[in-house]
Design a protein around this motif. Sequence first.
Motif: not given
Length: 241
Positions: A175-188, A210-224
Amino acid sequence: MRPVRRREAPTGDVAVILTFGPPIDVLDGARRQTLTGSFVAGVGDRYSTTEYHGEQYGLEIVLSPPGARRLLGLPLSELGRPTVGLGDLLGPAADRLLDRLACAPDWATRFDLLDTDLAGLATATPPAPVAERAWRLLIGTGGRIGVAQLAAELGCSRRYLSSRFAELTGVSPKTYGRIVRCRAARRLLSGGPAPLAEVAARCGYFDEAHLARDFRSLVGVSPARWQDEFPFFQATGGPAG
């Protein structure tokens, strides 16, 4: 008066909120928690929403899990809920700290008081070495190292690693790995428009889906959508419930 509302995405850090303003409501799914004073928000695996009326002011201290372990004196797995009152964790020392901060004449004095008081509160109890090393490897690789490889690198079983790591962070290494990856994507994405397939590849996702699924799960919305609403999101800290 309409409330001020912000979506708070998980970051992998621990936030200590020292507030001198009105109560803050934390909405985590269907659950609403009203926090009338300062609090600690542990590592979480989904977004939450904060809401308050009026003007909010205070300080936020962002701690790594090892730093939080030393300051709070207990494993994050023992917090029991996503947000916990500071007084419940530090006892009377929390009220003394808040009184001193509130009475300080300016922000420079408050920062000096924090440096002194937090150093006095820190415990000598370090986190389990295997957990801290695993945390550093996950941060260093941007969350792109699997649990099996982590355990092999550290010379321990996956079960032992997961148990010690949960004590340190409150979540599993996966789970922590997922959080770190999603944080990196948000920064980009916060740097401006970017092809999602490229962001996914750079951050260790299998593909854009895969990015979109994790984003919706962790952030609540799509990357876009997150990119469109970025000014209203907490990008690097805050309650992570």
